[in-house]
Enzyme design. Structure first.
Site, PDB file in Angstrom:
ATOM      1  N   HIS A  35       1.755   4.471  -2.831  1.00 31.47           N
ATOM      2  CA  HIS A  35       1.827   5.931  -2.677  1.00 31.47           C
ATOM      3  C   HIS A  35       3.214   6.436  -3.060  1.00 31.47           C
ATOM      4  CE1 HIS A  35      -2.069   6.287  -0.901  1.00 31.47           C
ATOM      5  NE2 HIS A  35      -1.783   5.683   0.223  1.00 31.47           N
ATOM      6  N   HIS A  94       3.910   6.538  -6.784  1.00 31.56           N
ATOM      7  CA  HIS A  94       3.105   7.647  -7.304  1.00 31.56           C
ATOM      8  C   HIS A  94       3.828   8.984  -7.065  1.00 31.56           C
ATOM      9  CE1 HIS A  94      -1.300   9.397  -7.439  1.00 31.56           C
ATOM     10  NE2 HIS A  94      -0.569   9.793  -8.455  1.00 31.56           N
ATOM     11  N   HIS A 127       0.829  -1.208   0.000  1.00 33.32           N
ATOM     12  CA  HIS A 127       0.000   0.000   0.000  1.00 33.32           C
ATOM     13  C   HIS A 127       0.869   1.265   0.000  1.00 33.32           C
ATOM     14  CE1 HIS A 127      -3.766   2.195   1.234  1.00 33.32           C
ATOM     15  NE2 HIS A 127      -2.848   3.069   1.618  1.00 33.32           N
ATOM     16  N   GLU A 128       1.788   1.347   0.964  1.00 36.13           N
ATOM     17  CA  GLU A 128       2.604   2.562   1.080  1.00 36.13           C
ATOM     18  C   GLU A 128       3.560   2.704  -0.107  1.00 36.13           C
ATOM     19  OE1 GLU A 128       1.673   4.787   3.007  1.00 36.13           O
ATOM     20  OE2 GLU A 128       0.382   3.564   4.282  1.00 36.13           O
TER      21      GLU A 128
HETATM   22 ZN    ZN Z   1      -3.201   5.176   1.726  1.00 38.16          ZN
END
Ligand code: ZN
Length: 595
Positions: free
Chosen positions: A392, A395, A388-389
């Protein structure tokens, strides 16, 4: 699992490298002083911007200031998060915060000045100064707020009221974090101890139903006792939103909240409508829970316990990282190379150590690179958090590489798309490679529960916000009764009639901090649905979607969020993305019930 009692014991390659921002503290000091000087210089533009040239010089210098200021601030924040007990780090952060006050003071004249201009004057400035091309879109974006800005005197009054207007939220925070006293639960030694939030999140997943019930009752006890106070903070917060929307000439509180992202209210409404049209899948899940747990009746405190018993996977960090890399293979070489760099170049702070900030986050720093904080526990949840991290993080990295500073930072609306795509690719990879039936069930269950929490629960909250704001807009007063009835009706509608209700259910509204940040949680749901669409296409081998998705990751905030998503094939103004996500949930439920 590897545990560490001090940060020094953690090997370097599992700690982030803050020297990438400042190799020593004197450089940080120098930048702090530099920013102070820059702020002084910016102040001199107050009242002195009279043509394109001076406007450009102001904006240019402000951008330079913000670049350096971000480094100063981020460095001190990351230092504090390494060990929040460390006074020397805390003092850096205090100084950075002091600097932040000076920076805002030196630039606060600009927005009122800009919005005081008429459009012709602004266009003529842009036409006469070549350099302003770079700032043009940003200037017009600010200009969009002009109809909602009041006269100078009125704005002055409002700004003086600022603190008072945020009192409901502050008060709820005090109640919820400082004053709240949960009831007692029985520990393993048979003694009564006071429940904490940390204990609750474990106990509500306990296989022993009596323990769950006891924790559930102890958790809701203070909320029931404080119901009138909390109803008053929440209704005041909603009233403030409604009043501010009226004062600033928005058609409704909802439209005021959506204005920044340029999201039409139909997107919000469609999300709720399409979800409810397909709510039968979620009802089915409640039934499956009841069956699998072999209960005569299922209650709210049976909704979080894992359905597959006794699965405890140990996944060391190295293995977790390798698994993630393999799972992200469908995103292509460029993506994988960046992921390898995250680990090899020490962007990630992996281990839990005393005093370290809890949870996980990614912080992208323009001009440096992303920094990711974890508290890795060598388990399945931690593997998902890592993916998940890193979603980010990549991105941030790609947007910084491909966008100029002004558009490098992406909005919250699109942020959760990148992280959720990774989680879906991960679950998909794990399911494909897991032969053990119990583990497969466990994985599916994990994903279904996450789907429920990130999508359905958030849509239910979003609808609660919509209803309560509309009641206020109609002049109907909100109180415990209204909140209870609204929440209970929604809970019933979303979870189905299989669930037997305890009295506590209807008090669900009183414990949600997000309700003090109006119309925000729906973004989790739209982000999740968009990610489902994209990940499904990418897994099908759709080259076009992969290409547009990578372009999306490089786009920062170069366009409005809905437009950025549209370019990837996700059109949230249409019901399809939500309907497809519902379909996917239905498939997961079917697959799970068959196993
Ligand atoms: Zn998040």
């Amino acid at each position: 699992m590897t545990t560490y009692t001090t940060r020094n014991d953690v090997p370097d390659n599992e700690k982030w490298n803050l020297e990438d921002i400042y190799s020593d503290i004197t450089k940080w000091e120098n930048d702090l002083q530099l920013v102070e000087k820059m702020a002084e210089k910016l102040k001199q533009f107050d009242g002195a911007i009279q043509d394109g040239k001076s406007l450009y010089q102001y904006l240019k210098q402000r951008e330079e200031l913000s670049y350096t200021f971000n480094h100063v601030y981020a460095y001190s924040m990351l230092r504090v998060d390494e060990d929040t007990r460390e006074a020397s780090s805390q003092s850096l952060l205090d100084r950075a915060k002091g600097l932040s006050v000076k920076v805002s003071a030196s630039t606060s004249f600009f927005m009122p000045y800009l919005l005081g201009l008429d459009k012709e004057t602004l266009s003529s400035y842009i036409a006469e100064e070549e350099g302003l091309k770079y700032f043009e879109e940003d200037l017009y974006e600010s200009f969009r707020y002009k109809p909602h800005v009041l006269s100078k005197d009125q704005e002055e009054v409002l700004s003086q009221l600022g603190e008072a207007l945020s009192a409901p939220s502050t008060t709820f925070g005090m109640i919820n974090n400082a004053d709240i006293k949960f009831g007692d639960v029985t520990n393993d030694a048979g003694e009564k101890v006071q429940l904490t939030r940390g204990m609750y999140s474990k106990l509500i997943e306990d296989e022993d139903r009596d323990k769950r019930r006891e924790a559930y009752k102890a958790y809701y006890q203070p909320y029931k006792e404080l119901k009138n106070s909390i109803a008053s903070t929440l209704s005041a917060a909603i009233k403030n939103n409604v009043t501010m929307a009226k004062i600033r000439k928005y058609p409704s509180a909802l439209e005021k909240a959506l204005f920044g992202d340029m999201v039409p209210k139909e997107v919000y409404e469609n999300l709720i409508i399409s979800t409810k049209e397909n709510i039968a899948h979620l009802h089915r899940y409640s039934e499956i829970r009841k069956e699998k747990l072999q209960l005569d009746e299922i209650r709210q405190y049976d909704m979080s316990v894992p359905l597959v018993k006794g699965v405890k996977q140990v996944i060391p960090y190295e293995e977790a990282y390798e698994t993630m890399i393999k799972a992200m293979a469908p995103l292509g070489e460029e993506y994988i190379t960046i992921l390898m760099e995250f680990k090899n170049a020490r962007y990630i702070d992996v281990r839990e150590t005393p005093g370290k900030r809890s949870g996980a986050y990614n912080l992208g720093i323009y001009g440096v690179h992303p920094f990711i904080l974890l508290n890795h526990q060598d388990d399945l949840d931690s593997l998902f958090t890592l993916a998940h991290e890193c979603g980010h993080g990549v991105h941030s990295k790609l947007s910084s590489q491909h966008q100029p500073q002004i558009t490098a930072r992406y909005s919250i609306f699109v942020a959760e798309v990148a992280s959720t795509v990774n989680e879906i690719l991960l679950i998909n990879y794990l399911l494909d490679n897991e032969k053990d039936l119990e583990l497969r069930k466990h994985l599916l269950n994990h994903f279904i529960d996450q789907f429920k929490g990130t999508f359905f629960t958030q849509v239910m909250f979003a609808e609660f916000e919509k209803i309560t704001h509309e009641l206020t807009e109609k002049g109907i007063p909100l109180n415990v009764e209204v909140f209870n009835q609204t929440y209970e009706a929604l809970f019933r509608e979303y979870n189905g009639d299989t669930v037997v209700f305890d009295e506590e259910v209807k008090f669900g509204w009183s414990r949600i901090p997000h309700f003090y940040r109006p119309f925000y949680v729906y973004k989790y749901a739209t982000g999740f649905a968009s990610a489902i669409h994209l990940a499904t296409k990418i897994l099908e081998g759709d080259k076009e979607t992969l290409h547009t998705y990578l372009t999306f990751l490089k786009s920062g905030s170069s366009d409005y969020p809905l437009e950025l998503l549209k370019k990837t094939g996700v059109d949230l103004t249409r019901p399809e993305p939500i309907e497809n996500a519902m379909k996917k949930f239905g498939e997961l439920i079917e697959e799970f019930s068959k196993l």
